[in-house]
Design a protein around this motif. Structure first.
Motif, PDB file in Angstrom:
ATOM      1  N   ASN A  39      12.363   7.634 -24.646  1.00  0.00           N
ATOM      2  CA  ASN A  39      10.990   7.936 -25.021  1.00  0.00           C
ATOM      3  C   ASN A  39      10.958   8.385 -26.480  1.00  0.00           C
ATOM      4  N   ASP A  40      10.430   7.520 -27.327  1.00  0.00           N
ATOM      5  CA  ASP A  40      10.461   7.760 -28.772  1.00  0.00           C
ATOM      6  C   ASP A  40       9.212   8.519 -29.231  1.00  0.00           C
ATOM      7  N   GLY A  41       9.034   9.726 -28.699  1.00  0.00           N
ATOM      8  CA  GLY A  41       7.919  10.570 -29.127  1.00  0.00           C
ATOM      9  C   GLY A  41       6.564  10.013 -28.756  1.00  0.00           C
ATOM     10  N   SER A  42       6.440   9.429 -27.579  1.00  0.00           N
ATOM     11  CA  SER A  42       5.170   8.833 -27.146  1.00  0.00           C
ATOM     12  C   SER A  42       4.078   9.893 -27.044  1.00  0.00           C
ATOM     13  N   THR A  43       2.845   9.469 -27.325  1.00  0.00           N
ATOM     14  CA  THR A  43       1.703  10.379 -27.243  1.00  0.00           C
ATOM     15  C   THR A  43       0.885  10.162 -25.975  1.00  0.00           C
ATOM     16  N   ASP A  44       1.281   9.183 -25.148  1.00  0.00           N
ATOM     17  CA  ASP A  44       0.597   8.954 -23.881  1.00  0.00           C
ATOM     18  C   ASP A  44       1.444   9.521 -22.740  1.00  0.00           C
ATOM     19  N   ALA A  45       1.293   8.987 -21.541  1.00  0.00           N
ATOM     20  CA  ALA A  45       1.997   9.521 -20.363  1.00  0.00           C
ATOM     21  C   ALA A  45       3.321   8.803 -20.102  1.00  0.00           C
ATOM     22  N   THR A  46       3.933   8.251 -21.116  1.00  0.00           N
ATOM     23  CA  THR A  46       5.202   7.534 -20.937  1.00  0.00           C
ATOM     24  C   THR A  46       6.266   8.425 -20.310  1.00  0.00           C
ATOM     25  N   LEU A  47       6.411   9.643 -20.810  1.00  0.00           N
ATOM     26  CA  LEU A  47       7.442  10.544 -20.290  1.00  0.00           C
ATOM     27  C   LEU A  47       7.187  10.867 -18.819  1.00  0.00           C
ATOM     28  N   THR A  48       5.935  11.043 -18.438  1.00  0.00           N
ATOM     29  CA  THR A  48       5.594  11.321 -17.037  1.00  0.00           C
ATOM     30  C   THR A  48       6.014  10.152 -16.147  1.00  0.00           C
ATOM     31  N   VAL A  49       5.773   8.935 -16.615  1.00  0.00           N
ATOM     32  CA  VAL A  49       6.157   7.745 -15.855  1.00  0.00           C
ATOM     33  C   VAL A  49       7.676   7.679 -15.706  1.00  0.00           C
ATOM     34  N   LEU A  50       8.403   8.007 -16.772  1.00  0.00           N
ATOM     35  CA  LEU A  50       9.867   7.967 -16.717  1.00  0.00           C
ATOM     36  C   LEU A  50      10.410   9.008 -15.741  1.00  0.00           C
ATOM     37  N   SER A  67      12.233  14.588 -29.722  1.00  0.00           N
ATOM     38  CA  SER A  67      11.339  15.687 -30.115  1.00  0.00           C
ATOM     39  C   SER A  67      10.115  15.177 -30.863  1.00  0.00           C
ATOM     40  N   ARG A  68      10.205  13.979 -31.430  1.00  0.00           N
ATOM     41  CA  ARG A  68       9.089  13.322 -32.123  1.00  0.00           C
ATOM     42  C   ARG A  68       9.419  11.839 -32.221  1.00  0.00           C
TER      43      ARG A  68
END
Length: 314
Positions: A39-50, A67-68
């Motif tokens: 996850n390259d500092g995404s501003t949407d819900a990418t991390l939640t999906v991962l 971190s960003r």
């Protein structure tokens, strides 16, 4: 084991389609599979999906969250560093890289002495004509003046042996251009062609300007041709100015005319000044790259991984 490295930046819409498509093809693959999503500092819900992926497939899905936003090159490098497989592939999350090619790529690499199976687009259907023109122009320029051959239409999607991945990881430069690094490290590579595909969901974050800057970085990282061109431009300008000076002096001695012609003189001064600024800009670009390298900053900074979720449970 097969490691699948997937850089992600604002890919919450594409990720479910990607995992489903690759999992369907995994039945045709005899290797065990690990996914490494970065996850390259995404501003949407990418991390939640991962995180949801990791809960669904805890033994297969790993993730790294920066971190960003450090850029795709940093995400690729982080994913390759984390990969544990004997074979490693890099894929985009938008399904522009066909998962159905994976079984054939594995077969090719295991039944021959090649170290890498790359992929390339056989056409640029659906791509804006201006972007296609400049993309082809970039490959012509880099292959003519660069030190490393790059295949027109080649994607980052490729299957590599552990030996090749380790060689890529040894290239620790801060200013990275993976397409060039893949070629620079050598190793025997064969390419599979496929028709261009549109994104399955979401919108691309690669604008024309960002691609242009990326191509300039690639040219500078793998060629000193711009410096050579700047030197020739400077030499040509100097010779031209000398010839013009001789002409002006002879004209003044023969015909007089001491004051007329100042508009053309101003034009020449502005033209030569512009050439000087252009050459200084090219030199400055190389100096800027050297400046970043000498700082020895980390290529990326990790904020969270799947191991942190386990620590929280404990």
């Amino acid at each position: 084991m097969l490691s699948i490295v997937v850089p992600c930046y604002n890919e919450e819409e594409s990720l479910p389609f990607f995992l489903k498509a690759v999992e369907q093809r995994s039945r045709e693959i005899t290797h065990s599979i690990e996914y490494i999503f970065v996850n390259d500092g995404s501003t949407d819900a990418t991390l939640t999906v991962l995180k949801e992926f990791h809960h669904q497939l805890p033994k297969k899905v790993r993730f790294i969250s920066f971190s960003r936003n450090f850029g795709k090159e940093a995400a690729l490098y982080a994913g390759l560093q984390a990969a544990k497989g004997d074979l490693v592939t890099v894929m985009d999350a938008d399904l522009q890289d066909p998962p159905e090619l994976l079984p054939k790529m594995i077969q090719m690499i295991e039944n021959s002495d090649i170290d890498c199976v790359g992929t390339r687009r056989s056409d640029r259907q659906g791509e804006p004509p201006v972007r296609s023109f400049f993309a082809r122009l970039f490959y012509k320029v880099i292959n003519k003046y660069g030190d490393t051959e790059m295949i027109d239409g080649a994607r980052d999607f490729r299957l590599m042996t552990r030996q090749m991945v380790d060689a890529i990881l040894d290239v620790t430069e801060y200013n990275r251009f993976s397409k060039g690094i893949f070629s620079w490290v050598g190793f025997k590579t064969e390419y599979l062609s496929y028709e261009n595909r549109e994104r399955v969901a979401g919108e691309t974050t690669w604008s024309f300007w960002s691609l242009f800057k990326y191509s300039i970085d690639g040219l500078i990282n793998f060629s000193d041709a711009p410096l050579t061109i700047a030197s020739f431009v400077g030499a040509f300008s100097c010779v031209g100015a000398g010839i013009a000076l001789i002409f002006i002096v002879l004209r003044a001695l023969i015909f007089g005319d001491p004051t007329s012609g100042w508009p053309s003189l101003v034009s020449v001064i502005l033209f030569v000044g512009g050439l000087q600024l252009l050459c200084l800009g090219i030199i400055g670009k190389y100096i800027g790259k050297i400046f970043l390298e000498t700082k020895n900053r980390p290529i990326y900074i990790i904020k969270e991984t799947e191991k942190d979720l386990l620590d929280k449970k404990l």
